[in-house]
Design an enzyme around this catalytic site. Sequence first.
Site, mmCIF file in Angstrom:
data_model
loop_
_atom_site.group_PDB
_atom_site.id
_atom_site.type_symbol
_atom_site.label_atom_id
_atom_site.label_comp_id
_atom_site.label_asym_id
_atom_site.label_seq_id
_atom_site.Cartn_x
_atom_site.Cartn_y
_atom_site.Cartn_z
ATOM 1 N N GLY A 190 0.793 -1.235 0.000
ATOM 2 C CA GLY A 190 0.000 0.000 0.000
ATOM 3 C C GLY A 190 0.819 1.276 0.000
ATOM 4 O O GLY A 190 0.320 2.330 0.410
ATOM 5 N N SER A 191 2.053 1.221 -0.497
ATOM 6 C CA SER A 191 2.844 2.465 -0.517
ATOM 7 C C SER A 191 2.274 3.453 -1.540
ATOM 8 O O SER A 191 2.285 4.663 -1.303
ATOM 9 C CB SER A 191 4.324 2.181 -0.778
ATOM 10 N N ASN A 192 1.756 2.951 -2.653
ATOM 11 C CA ASN A 192 1.088 3.853 -3.608
ATOM 12 C C ASN A 192 -0.202 4.412 -3.010
ATOM 13 O O ASN A 192 -0.543 5.575 -3.230
ATOM 14 C CB ASN A 192 0.788 3.136 -4.928
ATOM 15 N N ILE B 145 -7.547 -9.628 -11.460
ATOM 16 C CA ILE B 145 -7.909 -9.060 -12.765
ATOM 17 C C ILE B 145 -9.416 -8.858 -12.794
ATOM 18 O O ILE B 145 -10.186 -9.812 -12.659
ATOM 19 C CB ILE B 145 -7.437 -9.987 -13.906
ATOM 20 N N LEU B 146 -9.830 -7.613 -12.931
ATOM 21 C CA LEU B 146 -11.263 -7.299 -12.923
ATOM 22 C C LEU B 146 -11.910 -7.788 -14.218
ATOM 23 O O LEU B 146 -11.291 -7.760 -15.285
ATOM 24 C CB LEU B 146 -11.456 -5.793 -12.758
ATOM 25 N N ASN C 285 -4.637 2.354 -13.437
ATOM 26 C CA ASN C 285 -3.719 1.383 -12.829
ATOM 27 C C ASN C 285 -2.293 1.908 -12.934
ATOM 28 O O ASN C 285 -1.974 2.680 -13.845
ATOM 29 C CB ASN C 285 -3.811 0.037 -13.560
ATOM 30 N N HIS D 81 1.623 0.469 -13.259
ATOM 31 C CA HIS D 81 2.365 -0.762 -13.570
ATOM 32 C C HIS D 81 3.865 -0.445 -13.580
ATOM 33 O O HIS D 81 4.278 0.561 -14.154
ATOM 34 C CB HIS D 81 1.930 -1.310 -14.940
ATOM 35 N N ASP E 21 -3.052 -4.724 -18.610
ATOM 36 C CA ASP E 21 -1.992 -3.709 -18.758
ATOM 37 C C ASP E 21 -1.927 -3.108 -20.171
ATOM 38 O O ASP E 21 -0.847 -2.788 -20.675
ATOM 39 C CB ASP E 21 -0.613 -4.313 -18.395
HETATM 40 C C1 GRF Z 1 3.879 -1.401 -7.365
HETATM 41 O O1 GRF Z 1 5.155 -1.591 -7.888
HETATM 42 C C2 GRF Z 1 2.851 -1.372 -8.463
HETATM 43 O O2 GRF Z 1 3.300 -0.766 -9.626
HETATM 44 C C3 GRF Z 1 2.635 -2.839 -8.708
HETATM 45 O O3 GRF Z 1 2.638 -3.419 -7.414
HETATM 46 C C4 GRF Z 1 3.421 -2.609 -6.539
HETATM 47 C C5 GRF Z 1 2.542 -2.228 -5.402
HETATM 48 O O4 GRF Z 1 3.232 -1.595 -4.376
HETATM 49 N N1 GRF Z 1 1.463 -3.060 -9.482
HETATM 50 P P1 GRF Z 1 2.446 -0.907 -3.173
HETATM 51 O O5 GRF Z 1 1.470 -1.929 -2.619
HETATM 52 O O6 GRF Z 1 1.744 0.308 -3.712
HETATM 53 O O7 GRF Z 1 3.508 -0.564 -2.175
#
Ligand code: GRF
Length: 193
Positions: free
Chosen positions: A20-22, A97-98, A112, A114, A150
Amino acid sequence: MTPSTGLDKVKTAVFISGKGSNLKSLIKFAKLKKSPISIDLIISNNTKSKGLLIGRFFKIKTKIYNFGNQEITEKKILILLKNEKINLICLAGFMKILSKRFIKNFQGQILNIHPSLLPKFKGLNTHERVLKNEEKYSGCTVHYVNAKLDSGKIILQKKVKVKKKDTVDTLAKRILVEEHKLYPRAILKIFNL
Ligand code: GRF
């Protein structure tokens, strides 16, 4: 996309499976005045996802679905999204995958991120394949989600140089730092901001 009106931000759900860093970077971004979105819902398919703790820390509604029966699960999620008036979905490390049907219900409203320079290296184990292929550059891409994995329209990309000594871990870490900046920038871009 256009923000609704005045001070209203577009209600957004983030779908996660892991760290969940994003998600965290999106939450921080959403709190800024310049952000056109607010994060109002977090959905995970994984009870152990650390991102759920981040959501709880920020007092955002979190929901977990095990996707045992994907069709039923997606129907439930669609009802929830409607009830919560969600207008944008950000996938952030979401490992399911939705279905086409689900995506159709949110046409042009699912994004998304990637960790590669799409259309290169779609799917899993991206960094491993990049290193094996001795690529000079990798990076990350924010794109719209369509029925093909993707493959939706690219919104923004950031190139990252691959170093000779890179391992999957070092490359993933360097790209992740860029992902955290790219996702908010891509959101500003789709709102023409
Ligand atoms: C990220 O590298 C994202 O691009 C990929 O999975 C990873 C998720 O990282 N799809 P986080 O859970 O957001 O830390």
